[in-house]
Scaffold this motif. Structure first.
Motif, mmCIF file in Angstrom:
data_model
loop_
_atom_site.group_PDB
_atom_site.id
_atom_site.type_symbol
_atom_site.label_atom_id
_atom_site.label_comp_id
_atom_site.label_asym_id
_atom_site.label_seq_id
_atom_site.Cartn_x
_atom_site.Cartn_y
_atom_site.Cartn_z
ATOM 1 N N ASN A 106 -10.799 -18.078 -9.366
ATOM 2 C CA ASN A 106 -10.138 -17.585 -10.496
ATOM 3 C C ASN A 106 -10.741 -16.412 -11.043
ATOM 4 O O ASN A 106 -10.190 -16.060 -11.859
ATOM 5 C CB ASN A 106 -10.040 -18.980 -11.362
ATOM 6 N N PHE A 107 -11.647 -15.961 -10.409
ATOM 7 C CA PHE A 107 -12.306 -14.637 -10.940
ATOM 8 C C PHE A 107 -12.073 -13.459 -9.937
ATOM 9 O O PHE A 107 -12.644 -13.076 -8.991
ATOM 10 C CB PHE A 107 -13.955 -14.812 -10.811
ATOM 11 N N ARG A 108 -10.846 -12.925 -10.139
ATOM 12 C CA ARG A 108 -10.047 -11.979 -9.252
ATOM 13 C C ARG A 108 -9.660 -10.857 -9.713
ATOM 14 O O ARG A 108 -8.935 -10.065 -9.212
ATOM 15 C CB ARG A 108 -9.170 -12.659 -8.393
ATOM 16 N N ALA A 109 -10.071 -10.553 -11.144
ATOM 17 C CA ALA A 109 -9.438 -9.478 -11.857
ATOM 18 C C ALA A 109 -9.868 -8.081 -11.255
ATOM 19 O O ALA A 109 -10.901 -7.844 -10.735
ATOM 20 C CB ALA A 109 -9.761 -9.446 -13.290
ATOM 21 N N ILE A 110 -8.840 -7.120 -11.478
ATOM 22 C CA ILE A 110 -9.416 -5.852 -10.542
ATOM 23 C C ILE A 110 -8.690 -4.633 -11.859
ATOM 24 O O ILE A 110 -7.702 -4.746 -12.061
ATOM 25 C CB ILE A 110 -8.612 -5.501 -9.265
ATOM 26 N N ASP A 111 -9.639 -3.844 -12.189
ATOM 27 C CA ASP A 111 -9.274 -2.898 -13.143
ATOM 28 C C ASP A 111 -9.591 -1.492 -12.536
ATOM 29 O O ASP A 111 -10.833 -1.072 -12.447
ATOM 30 C CB ASP A 111 -9.940 -3.113 -14.468
ATOM 31 N N VAL A 112 -8.611 -0.864 -12.319
ATOM 32 C CA VAL A 112 -8.771 0.528 -11.483
ATOM 33 C C VAL A 112 -8.809 1.826 -12.632
ATOM 34 O O VAL A 112 -7.683 1.693 -13.492
ATOM 35 C CB VAL A 112 -7.896 0.516 -10.422
ATOM 36 N N ASP A 113 -9.465 2.506 -12.444
ATOM 37 C CA ASP A 113 -9.385 3.709 -13.538
ATOM 38 C C ASP A 113 -9.591 5.006 -12.742
ATOM 39 O O ASP A 113 -10.522 5.588 -12.249
ATOM 40 C CB ASP A 113 -10.769 3.730 -14.524
ATOM 41 N N VAL A 114 -7.987 5.479 -12.299
ATOM 42 C CA VAL A 114 -8.110 6.485 -11.477
ATOM 43 C C VAL A 114 -8.510 7.970 -11.821
ATOM 44 O O VAL A 114 -9.154 8.381 -11.299
ATOM 45 C CB VAL A 114 -6.470 6.744 -11.297
ATOM 46 N N GLU A 115 -8.565 8.009 -13.220
ATOM 47 C CA GLU A 115 -9.130 9.331 -13.992
ATOM 48 C C GLU A 115 -10.325 9.394 -13.492
ATOM 49 O O GLU A 115 -11.163 10.702 -13.174
ATOM 50 C CB GLU A 115 -8.652 9.299 -15.461
ATOM 51 N N ASN A 116 -11.296 8.333 -13.834
ATOM 52 C CA ASN A 116 -12.802 8.305 -13.585
ATOM 53 C C ASN A 116 -13.081 7.993 -12.205
ATOM 54 O O ASN A 116 -14.330 7.675 -11.900
ATOM 55 C CB ASN A 116 -13.641 7.567 -14.655
ATOM 56 N N LYS A 117 -12.206 7.796 -11.193
ATOM 57 C CA LYS A 117 -12.345 7.421 -9.943
ATOM 58 C C LYS A 117 -13.538 6.282 -9.838
ATOM 59 O O LYS A 117 -14.560 6.134 -9.201
ATOM 60 C CB LYS A 117 -13.071 8.613 -9.136
ATOM 61 N N ALA A 118 -13.159 4.978 -10.661
ATOM 62 C CA ALA A 118 -13.950 4.109 -10.450
ATOM 63 C C ALA A 118 -13.055 2.730 -10.844
ATOM 64 O O ALA A 118 -12.114 2.900 -11.051
ATOM 65 C CB ALA A 118 -15.009 4.213 -11.798
ATOM 66 N N ALA A 119 -13.609 1.503 -10.459
ATOM 67 C CA ALA A 119 -12.773 0.296 -10.768
ATOM 68 C C ALA A 119 -14.010 -0.939 -10.851
ATOM 69 O O ALA A 119 -15.054 -0.890 -10.534
ATOM 70 C CB ALA A 119 -12.058 0.034 -9.523
ATOM 71 N N TRP A 120 -13.428 -1.930 -11.700
ATOM 72 C CA TRP A 120 -14.092 -3.118 -11.995
ATOM 73 C C TRP A 120 -13.653 -4.062 -11.007
ATOM 74 O O TRP A 120 -12.382 -4.089 -11.190
ATOM 75 C CB TRP A 120 -14.158 -3.545 -13.462
ATOM 76 N N VAL A 121 -14.298 -4.977 -10.234
ATOM 77 C CA VAL A 121 -13.610 -5.938 -9.424
ATOM 78 C C VAL A 121 -14.534 -7.216 -9.493
ATOM 79 O O VAL A 121 -15.827 -7.188 -9.335
ATOM 80 C CB VAL A 121 -13.381 -5.491 -7.912
ATOM 81 N N GLN A 122 -13.755 -8.318 -9.844
ATOM 82 C CA GLN A 122 -14.435 -9.718 -9.820
ATOM 83 C C GLN A 122 -14.748 -10.070 -8.505
ATOM 84 O O GLN A 122 -13.927 -9.691 -7.461
ATOM 85 C CB GLN A 122 -13.596 -10.794 -10.663
ATOM 86 N N SER A 123 -15.989 -10.952 -8.338
ATOM 87 C CA SER A 123 -16.563 -11.191 -7.207
ATOM 88 C C SER A 123 -15.391 -12.145 -6.291
ATOM 89 O O SER A 123 -15.376 -12.199 -5.153
ATOM 90 C CB SER A 123 -17.573 -12.054 -7.179
ATOM 91 N N GLY A 124 -14.481 -12.875 -6.697
ATOM 92 C CA GLY A 124 -13.653 -13.977 -5.987
ATOM 93 C C GLY A 124 -12.419 -13.105 -5.561
ATOM 94 O O GLY A 124 -11.612 -13.760 -4.728
ATOM 95 N N ALA A 125 -12.159 -11.840 -5.716
ATOM 96 C CA ALA A 125 -10.920 -10.878 -5.262
ATOM 97 C C ALA A 125 -11.483 -10.687 -3.790
ATOM 98 O O ALA A 125 -12.787 -10.798 -3.422
ATOM 99 C CB ALA A 125 -11.059 -9.610 -5.937
ATOM 100 N N THR A 126 -10.217 -10.767 -3.028
ATOM 101 C CA THR A 126 -10.452 -10.382 -1.602
ATOM 102 C C THR A 126 -10.558 -8.864 -1.427
ATOM 103 O O THR A 126 -10.129 -8.036 -2.356
ATOM 104 C CB THR A 126 -9.338 -10.806 -0.606
ATOM 105 N N LEU A 127 -11.109 -8.197 -0.166
ATOM 106 C CA LEU A 127 -10.994 -6.935 -0.064
ATOM 107 C C LEU A 127 -9.679 -6.500 0.127
ATOM 108 O O LEU A 127 -9.311 -5.520 -0.687
ATOM 109 C CB LEU A 127 -11.681 -6.521 1.134
ATOM 110 N N GLY A 128 -8.451 -7.303 0.383
ATOM 111 C CA GLY A 128 -7.177 -6.857 0.303
ATOM 112 C C GLY A 128 -6.702 -6.778 -0.938
ATOM 113 O O GLY A 128 -5.872 -5.677 -1.168
ATOM 114 N N GLU A 129 -7.071 -7.573 -1.752
ATOM 115 C CA GLU A 129 -6.469 -7.633 -3.178
ATOM 116 C C GLU A 129 -7.270 -6.195 -3.851
ATOM 117 O O GLU A 129 -6.541 -5.434 -4.678
ATOM 118 C CB GLU A 129 -7.055 -8.765 -4.128
ATOM 119 N N LEU A 130 -8.264 -5.841 -3.457
ATOM 120 C CA LEU A 130 -9.043 -4.627 -4.055
ATOM 121 C C LEU A 130 -8.095 -3.572 -3.622
ATOM 122 O O LEU A 130 -8.035 -2.372 -4.016
ATOM 123 C CB LEU A 130 -10.461 -4.479 -3.706
ATOM 124 N N TYR A 131 -8.047 -3.491 -1.998
ATOM 125 C CA TYR A 131 -7.139 -2.215 -1.662
ATOM 126 C C TYR A 131 -5.976 -1.966 -2.095
ATOM 127 O O TYR A 131 -5.542 -0.984 -2.553
ATOM 128 C CB TYR A 131 -7.127 -2.451 -0.101
#
Ligand code: FDA
Length: 509
Positions: A106-131
């Motif tokens: 349940n720890f799967r949030a992904i917060d992408v900040d395109v402007e600053n070319k950075a993202a926060w990703v929670q550990s329970g996300a998969t690589l696919g969810e991040l991509y």
């Protein structure tokens, strides 16, 4: 202790934690088996006699994790942390002592900040969810991670993490800039409050040793709108041995924009049905086919790459291509339970690093070893190093296999679940093969990749383990960085609460 532990969990009723009872599963719950099995990726560890957890907690809030750590310590239960469940030895969901799983599904949030070319990703996300999360916002930004999209961010980042872009941008851990972490006292720390030593250790020192990483802040990297991929396969009769031998000299020196690997498997030749070895040369190039062809003609003309062997596509499509997902759309990256065709249900894998080219004559012996086993899935892969990996110092992160390595070897034997009964035969085969390879690969120590967890190379005792004993596997995974990891462990978890068969010990003697 089981009942006392459950009582302890339910005795917390803060505003945040009131719902913890909804995310506790014991064998008496009808969904216990479903939750347990949902991310077991190696069915070798899903047998009736495989030790099972007393309790599984799937936290919704950080307070649920803090409570579980507190009650586990109080009642002396071990914790196994699970993100994607891909640990090769099943260490995130099985243990020889009484244990509790904290499953971060349940720890799967992904917060992408395109402007600053950075993202926060929670550990329970998969690589696919991040991509997917990044691709939804930008097609020219991504994160340098692995091919198999069901792998969990938590374990993958904890051990280094290589993938198609590692010769261009380094490992996943070379691109992490902050983290959110819970320690053994339930304190929530970030990069600043945890200090640089712990921040160094969690980026490659292996999962499950220091505490629980909740989330990671990553740097996003640039990819062109068009990339080119190819797979060219050759049998022994088509000169595969000579080509593989040559590849060892060529691939590690290819430009950073190229990923290059070979995989070998035995097949029956289409002409005479005689057995042979098929060597598949696979590449990703960060650019168009019109640049790739002249490059390969100059560096590796013997392969005879033609334009029709190549396909131009977007970066995100190349993840599907290397994941062997035919006719899939990007949505498949969100499917956590996807059964990849290149990962068998039950398996054993091992890894090696090669620093000197293997002589051409030695390949005959390697091929005959491949003929020796009748398992359904047998594959040996070489993955070229070099590029950016040569430029990052060995001590920059705990992952030490940098300059001086030509390529990594992955040994894989896999079978269907119903063949688990024959697993001893397959295990003997891969151990024998590994032993045969010893004269061709790194020595003193014989290096191994911690994310390709292998308990054959050494393990801790159930009770106390000496530094000397742990160094046997520790120096293979981390070389001299192992000693710094021990220092960090002493500092952050001196009572050795977070432990498993290959966790870092908190003592030098
Ligand atoms: P899992 O949940 O099993 O965790 C692995 C370890 O990390 C366990 O010890 C666990 O306790 C610990 N852990 C998990 N989450 C944690 C957290 N949040 N905090 C602290 N510790 C935590 N590797 C690679 O580099 N490149 C690749 O391309 C691939 N491809 C690949 C394909 C397939 C099919 C498999 C099975 C594996 C790979 N791997 C890989 C290996 C992969 O990187 C390795 O197995 C990771 O540890 C898997 O991470 P998971 O979170 O999925 O595993």
């Amino acid at each position: 202790s089981h009942h006392k532990f459950l009582h302890c969990l339910s005795s917390f009723h803060s505003e945040d934690s009131s719902s913890i009872s909804k995310v506790i599963y014991t064998p008496y719950n009808s969904s216990y088996s479903f939750i347990l099995e949902s991310s077991i990726r190696n069915l070798r560890f899903s047998e009736p006699d495989t030790p099972k957890p007393l309790v599984i907690v799937t936290p919704l809030h950080t307070s649920h994790i803090q409570i579980t750590i507190y009650c586990s310590r109080k009642h002396e239960l071990q914790i196994r942390i699970r993100s994607g469940g891909h640990d090769y030895e099943g260490l995130s969901y099985t243990s020889e002592v009484s244990f509790v799983i904290i499953d971060l599904v349940n720890f799967r949030a992904i917060d992408v900040d395109v402007e600053n070319k950075a993202a926060w990703v929670q550990s329970g996300a998969t690589l696919g969810e991040l991509y997917y999360g990044i691709a939804e916002r930008s097609r020219t930004l991504t994160f340098p991670a692995g091919v198999c999209h069901t792998v969990g961010v938590g374990g993958y980042f904890s051990g280094g993490g290589y993938g198609l872009l590692f010769r261009k941008y380094g490992l996943a851990v070379d691109n992490i800039i902050d983290a959110q972490f819970i320690d053994t006292n339930g304190r929530i720390l970030n990069r600043k409050s945890m200090g640089e030593d712990l921040f160094w250790a969690i980026r490659g020192g292996g999962g499950g040793s220091f505490g629980i990483v909740l989330a990671w802040k990553v740097k996003l990297v640039h990819v062109p709108t068009t990339v080119t991929v190819f797979t060219v396969s050759k049998t022994l009769e088509q000169n595969a041995t000579k080509l593989v031998h040559l590849w060892q000299y060529v691939a590690p020196k290819l430009p950073h924009d190229t990923f290059s690997a070979i995989s070998f498997r035995k097949v029956n030749s289409s002409q005479d049905r005689q057995r042979t070895i098929l060597a598949s040369f696979q590449s990703l190039y960060l650019g168009g086919v019109d640049e790739l062809i002249p490059l390969m003609q100059e560096r590796f003309p013997e392969l005879g790459l033609r334009k029709e062997d190549c396909t131009e596509m977007s970066w995100i499509e190349s993840i599907l291509y290397f994941g062997q997902i035919q006719n899939g759309t990007m949505d498949i990256l969100l499917d956590r339970s996807y059964k990849t065709t290149f990962a068998s249900p039950s398996f054993k894998r091992k890894s090696d690093y090669v620093k000197e080219p293997i002589p051409e004559t030695a390949f005959t012996g390697i091929w005959s070893k491949l003929y020796d086993v009748d398992a359904k899935f047998v594959r040996i892969s070489f993955v070229a190093y070099g590029g950016k990996m040569d430029e990052i110092p060995e001590t920059a992160t705990p992952f030490p296999h940098r300059a001086g390595n030509l390529y990594k070897i992955i040994y894989n034997v896999g079978w269907e679940e119903e063949d688990n009964i024959k697993s001893q035969k397959y295990l003997s085969w891969i151990r024998n093969f590994y032993s045969y390879m010893s004269s061709f690969v790194s020595k003193h120590p014989r290096e191994a990749y911690v994310n390709y967890r292998d308990l054959d190379i050494g393990r801790n005792n159930k009770g106390k383990t000496s530094f000397v004993q742990a160094s046997i596997w520790g120096h293979k995974y981390f070389k001299k960085n192992f000693d710094r990891l021990v220092h960090v462990k002493i500092m952050i978890d001196p009572t050795n609460f977070f432990k498993h068969e290959q966790s870092i010990p908190p003592f030098f003697s």
